[in-house]
Design a protein around this motif. Sequence first.
Motif, short mmCIF file in Angstrom:
data_model
loop_
_atom_site.label_atom_id
_atom_site.label_comp_id
_atom_site.label_asym_id
_atom_site.label_seq_id
_atom_site.Cartn_x
_atom_site.Cartn_y
_atom_site.Cartn_z
N ALA A 73 -3.47 -1.21 1.85
CA ALA A 73 -3.78 -1.04 0.74
C ALA A 73 -2.80 -1.67 -0.69
N SER A 74 -1.80 -0.53 -0.52
CA SER A 74 -0.77 -0.87 -1.30
C SER A 74 0.03 -1.86 -1.78
N VAL A 88 -3.18 -3.72 -3.79
CA VAL A 88 -2.70 -3.24 -5.06
C VAL A 88 -1.83 -3.55 -5.88
N LEU A 108 -10.55 1.93 -0.63
CA LEU A 108 -10.19 3.37 -0.42
C LEU A 108 -11.22 4.42 -0.48
N THR A 152 -0.72 9.07 -1.37
CA THR A 152 -0.67 8.15 -1.43
C THR A 152 -1.81 6.81 -2.02
N LEU A 153 -2.84 7.72 -1.14
CA LEU A 153 -4.09 7.05 -1.90
C LEU A 153 -4.61 7.22 -3.19
N THR A 201 -1.88 7.62 -5.77
CA THR A 201 -1.91 7.57 -7.07
C THR A 201 -2.11 5.65 -6.97
N LEU A 202 -2.49 5.25 -5.17
CA LEU A 202 -3.53 4.02 -5.61
C LEU A 202 -4.50 3.87 -6.48
N THR A 220 -3.32 4.26 -9.81
CA THR A 220 -3.03 3.12 -10.23
C THR A 220 -3.96 1.33 -10.46
N VAL A 221 -4.96 1.15 -9.51
CA VAL A 221 -6.41 0.58 -9.57
C VAL A 221 -6.62 0.67 -11.16
N PHE A 243 6.98 0.41 -8.43
CA PHE A 243 5.62 0.72 -8.14
C PHE A 243 5.93 0.30 -5.97
#
Length: 538
Positions: A333-334, A337, A384, A399-400, A402-403, A406-407, A460
Amino acid sequence: MKILIGVLGGLALFLYGMNMMGMGLQKVAGDKMKSLISILTKNRFIGVFVGALVTILIQSSSATTVMVVGFVNAGIMNLSQAIGIIMGANIGTTFTAQLIAFKLTDIAPLVITIGVAIWLFTSTKKYKEIAEVLIGFSILFIGMDFMKEALSPLQESQVFVDILSNLENPILGLLAGFGLTVAVQSSSASMGLLLALASQDLITLEMALPILYGENIGTCTTALLSSIGASKTAKRAAIMHLLFNIIGTLLFMIVLHIPIEYIVTNISDDPQRRIANAHTIFNITNVLIQLPFAGFIVMAAKKLVRGEDTEVVGLKYLDSRIIETPSIAVGMASREVLRMGKIVKENLNTAKKAFYNNDEKLTRKVFEEEKRINQLERDITEYLAELTRASLTYEQHGTLTTLLNTVNDLERVGDHADNIAELAQYRIDNKVKLSDSALDELHKMFENVEDAFALSLTAFKTADEKMARRVIEYESVIDKMEQNYRANHIKRLNDFTCNPTSGIVFLDTISNLERISDHSSNVALSIIDAIENKEVKQ
């Protein structure tokens, strides 16, 4: 009916315990799962080792193979790497049968007591994860005991003995193993049932061998079903799994059945241990024989599934199959993104060129890419959201978060790039001219904003706190630039060196650029928050 209920109840406990133990092992392993995949090279021997180890951790060869199909579909693993993982998965799946053959049922109550005690009396995440492994381990053996107890009366049933006698026909045994594994969607579960029958002397080694061969073929159906709708390369990965197991089954049923019976008979007198050893020897020998010819299996899969895949326009690294292993899914996923961020960055650059060059073709390109960016944002967010329902560690949840943040910021940067392209189109349609000083100021601001956004993506990618703080410093500089340039514009209006129409374009452009800087800063702040929260938790 009582026997059937007992067997089904035991099988359900067995599956639940195996799943719970697998999830616990994954959590304990944490990011080491991701590291295992990252060390992959074209060396198939390493692939076999990784495949075996991952399967032991997630307690399912089917899940490992489905995950491989997902990796191949996402384009992060080629078929040469995949074949090694698939072969290793077959070795890893023998771990459960070996574990069962140790007959640890008597200590299961003690182990589950320890596991529950740890779960209840500790607040430490790591200890709770270890408790899950212990509880799952115990439930697995309790389920096995249920199945054994339920099957014990069948020793006196002539009807059941007559039914099992039909399995002396190797073809019927093969079909029985295949059908049972397809029904329960787990070769480990069907192997558990086979070992439960052996524990009651209801089945012999000669009868069991074709059944376990059939189970190995039956486990391929999960990956084959998961490849429906996937890329052609992913379909080839599933076909390779099937070819590998069919070739192995033919080899052992026609040529090697006598040697394997001889070896396992002389190693142990225990019926369960014999079957578990046969399962292990079969899979290890099958890998040793076929590994040198792995390239031919890859070639055969390519022949069976012809054609080329079209270029990826949607998600590249995300695949629902990978959610089976959350630690790896979070890593993928990171990557997705970051890929989205690079697409947004390129579109911002295209919008800048369209603005400076009065290029209508480039404005249309920006508008088309913006649709793609919006779709990526929707698809990634949906993925996500699905991933949040998986069994995640504290760090993975962070982390999710943050993702997701960020998205959202990346999508907003895409919107502002689209706005700049609209302003470029307005310049073209209305023949708006900007003064040299205005263009010079826009050039400087574009340069700083693009640098800040690019730096936020690098921060990132690397989770670099110092780099993230530099982005925030950029944001302060750009805010001042926007204020100064707005004042300069008012002065130009007063001096009649700029007309109101061009002034609107100028002000709207620097406003959009300033907002892009704000979203770059948001990305950086999310990274800093994630790093600080991780340090506090530790």
